[in-house]
Write a protein that holds these residues in place. Structure first.
Motif, PDB file in Angstrom:
ATOM      1  N   LEU A  18      29.378   0.931   5.118  1.00 56.70           N
ATOM      2  CA  LEU A  18      28.374  -0.135   5.103  1.00 56.70           C
ATOM      3  C   LEU A  18      29.050  -1.459   5.399  1.00 56.70           C
ATOM      4  CD1 LEU A  18      26.446   0.828   1.845  1.00 56.70           C
ATOM      5  CD2 LEU A  18      25.828   1.365   4.197  1.00 56.70           C
ATOM      6  N   SER A  19      28.356  -2.338   6.074  1.00 60.23           N
ATOM      7  CA  SER A  19      28.887  -3.657   6.397  1.00 60.23           C
ATOM      8  C   SER A  19      28.284  -4.706   5.474  1.00 60.23           C
ATOM      9  CB  SER A  19      28.535  -4.030   7.839  1.00 60.23           C
ATOM     10  OG  SER A  19      29.085  -3.097   8.726  1.00 60.23           O
ATOM     11  N   PRO A  20      29.072  -5.729   5.134  1.00 60.78           N
ATOM     12  CA  PRO A  20      28.523  -6.812   4.316  1.00 60.78           C
ATOM     13  C   PRO A  20      27.435  -7.558   5.070  1.00 60.78           C
ATOM     14  CG  PRO A  20      30.888  -7.110   4.696  1.00 60.78           C
ATOM     15  CD  PRO A  20      30.453  -5.925   5.469  1.00 60.78           C
ATOM     16  N   LYS A  21      26.481  -8.096   4.338  1.00 63.39           N
ATOM     17  CA  LYS A  21      25.420  -8.889   4.941  1.00 63.39           C
ATOM     18  C   LYS A  21      25.473 -10.283   4.336  1.00 63.39           C
ATOM     19  CE  LYS A  21      22.481  -5.041   5.974  1.00 63.39           C
ATOM     20  NZ  LYS A  21      21.145  -4.582   6.198  1.00 63.39           N
ATOM     21  N   SER A  22      25.475 -11.282   5.180  1.00 60.61           N
ATOM     22  CA  SER A  22      25.513 -12.651   4.681  1.00 60.61           C
ATOM     23  C   SER A  22      24.090 -13.195   4.560  1.00 60.61           C
ATOM     24  CB  SER A  22      26.337 -13.534   5.611  1.00 60.61           C
ATOM     25  OG  SER A  22      25.723 -13.628   6.869  1.00 60.61           O
ATOM     26  N   PHE A  23      23.943 -14.179   3.675  1.00 54.89           N
ATOM     27  CA  PHE A  23      22.663 -14.851   3.522  1.00 54.89           C
ATOM     28  C   PHE A  23      22.921 -16.230   2.945  1.00 54.89           C
ATOM     29  CE2 PHE A  23      23.334 -13.470  -0.717  1.00 54.89           C
ATOM     30  CZ  PHE A  23      22.629 -14.328  -1.536  1.00 54.89           C
ATOM     31  N   VAL A  24      21.956 -17.100   3.079  1.00 56.80           N
ATOM     32  CA  VAL A  24      22.021 -18.440   2.505  1.00 56.80           C
ATOM     33  C   VAL A  24      20.918 -18.526   1.457  1.00 56.80           C
ATOM     34  CG1 VAL A  24      21.799 -20.901   2.964  1.00 56.80           C
ATOM     35  CG2 VAL A  24      22.929 -19.421   4.631  1.00 56.80           C
ATOM     36  N   ALA A  25      21.306 -18.855   0.230  1.00 58.74           N
ATOM     37  CA  ALA A  25      20.316 -18.994  -0.837  1.00 58.74           C
ATOM     38  C   ALA A  25      19.394 -20.163  -0.521  1.00 58.74           C
ATOM     39  CB  ALA A  25      21.017 -19.215  -2.168  1.00 58.74           C
ATOM     40  N   GLU A  26      18.104 -19.947  -0.668  1.00 54.46           N
ATOM     41  CA  GLU A  26      17.124 -20.976  -0.356  1.00 54.46           C
ATOM     42  C   GLU A  26      16.894 -21.927  -1.520  1.00 54.46           C
ATOM     43  OE1 GLU A  26      13.682 -18.835   0.958  1.00 54.46           O
ATOM     44  OE2 GLU A  26      14.756 -17.916   2.625  1.00 54.46           O
ATOM     45  N   ASP A  27      17.179 -21.476  -2.739  1.00 54.86           N
ATOM     46  CA  ASP A  27      16.952 -22.280  -3.934  1.00 54.86           C
ATOM     47  C   ASP A  27      18.167 -22.209  -4.844  1.00 54.86           C
ATOM     48  OD1 ASP A  27      14.207 -22.893  -3.300  1.00 54.86           O
ATOM     49  OD2 ASP A  27      13.703 -20.859  -3.936  1.00 54.86           O
ATOM     50  N   ASP A  28      18.337 -23.241  -5.678  1.00 55.81           N
ATOM     51  CA  ASP A  28      19.340 -23.200  -6.734  1.00 55.81           C
ATOM     52  C   ASP A  28      18.807 -22.333  -7.866  1.00 55.81           C
ATOM     53  OD1 ASP A  28      20.964 -24.937  -5.352  1.00 55.81           O
ATOM     54  OD2 ASP A  28      20.312 -26.713  -6.445  1.00 55.81           O
ATOM     55  N   GLY A  29      19.680 -21.755  -8.627  1.00 53.84           N
ATOM     56  CA  GLY A  29      19.249 -20.979  -9.779  1.00 53.84           C
ATOM     57  C   GLY A  29      19.840 -19.591  -9.774  1.00 53.84           C
ATOM     58  N   HIS A  30      19.354 -18.777 -10.676  1.00 54.65           N
ATOM     59  CA  HIS A  30      19.835 -17.411 -10.833  1.00 54.65           C
ATOM     60  C   HIS A  30      19.093 -16.468  -9.889  1.00 54.65           C
ATOM     61  CE1 HIS A  30      21.097 -19.217 -14.636  1.00 54.65           C
ATOM     62  NE2 HIS A  30      22.085 -18.349 -14.584  1.00 54.65           N
ATOM     63  N   ALA A  31      19.804 -15.468  -9.417  1.00 57.89           N
ATOM     64  CA  ALA A  31      19.198 -14.436  -8.578  1.00 57.89           C
ATOM     65  C   ALA A  31      19.897 -13.118  -8.861  1.00 57.89           C
ATOM     66  CB  ALA A  31      19.327 -14.790  -7.105  1.00 57.89           C
ATOM     67  N   PHE A  32      19.178 -12.033  -8.758  1.00 66.28           N
ATOM     68  CA  PHE A  32      19.749 -10.702  -8.909  1.00 66.28           C
ATOM     69  C   PHE A  32      19.885 -10.098  -7.519  1.00 66.28           C
ATOM     70  CE2 PHE A  32      17.754 -11.632 -12.925  1.00 66.28           C
ATOM     71  CZ  PHE A  32      18.731 -11.262 -13.826  1.00 66.28           C
ATOM     72  N   LEU A  33      21.123  -9.855  -7.109  1.00 73.61           N
ATOM     73  CA  LEU A  33      21.374  -9.284  -5.796  1.00 73.61           C
ATOM     74  C   LEU A  33      21.428  -7.769  -5.892  1.00 73.61           C
ATOM     75  CD1 LEU A  33      24.108 -11.748  -4.488  1.00 73.61           C
ATOM     76  CD2 LEU A  33      21.621 -11.847  -4.147  1.00 73.61           C
ATOM     77  N   CYS A  34      20.871  -7.109  -4.882  1.00 75.64           N
ATOM     78  CA  CYS A  34      20.809  -5.652  -4.858  1.00 75.64           C
ATOM     79  C   CYS A  34      22.203  -5.053  -4.723  1.00 75.64           C
ATOM     80  CB  CYS A  34      19.956  -5.196  -3.674  1.00 75.64           C
ATOM     81  SG  CYS A  34      19.930  -3.405  -3.462  1.00 75.64           S
ATOM     82  N   GLN A  35      22.479  -4.071  -5.538  1.00 73.37           N
ATOM     83  CA  GLN A  35      23.722  -3.313  -5.414  1.00 73.37           C
ATOM     84  C   GLN A  35      23.457  -1.857  -5.071  1.00 73.37           C
ATOM     85  OE1 GLN A  35      26.659  -3.941  -8.493  1.00 73.37           O
ATOM     86  NE2 GLN A  35      25.689  -5.871  -9.036  1.00 73.37           N
TER      87      GLN A  35
END
Length: 63
Positions: A18-35
């Motif tokens: 699998l390859s890493p996927k980059s993203f830019v957070a749209e908002d400040d705060g907490h987020a749960f990223l999929c694992q």
């Protein structure tokens, strides 16, 4: 490193292909990223992992 076996003997790393996927957070705060790699809302967790057994979590999900 032995990529033919899919492991790194020094660190116990498993190569999934699998390859890493980059993203830019749209908002400040907490987020749960999929694992589990099965979310329908990448890169964020949507709880989809709850329907898979532990051997399926972390493997590439269906398209």
């Amino acid at each position: 490193m032995n990529q033919s076996l899919g492991t790194c003997p020094n660190f116990g790393v498993h190569f999934t292909g699998l390859s890493p996927k980059s993203f830019v957070a749209e908002d400040d705060g907490h987020a749960f990223l999929c694992q589990c790699k099965h979310t329908g809302d990448a890169p964020y967790c949507d709880g989809t992992h709850e329907q898979f057994d532990k051997d399926q979590v972390g493997t590439e999900g269906p398209d």
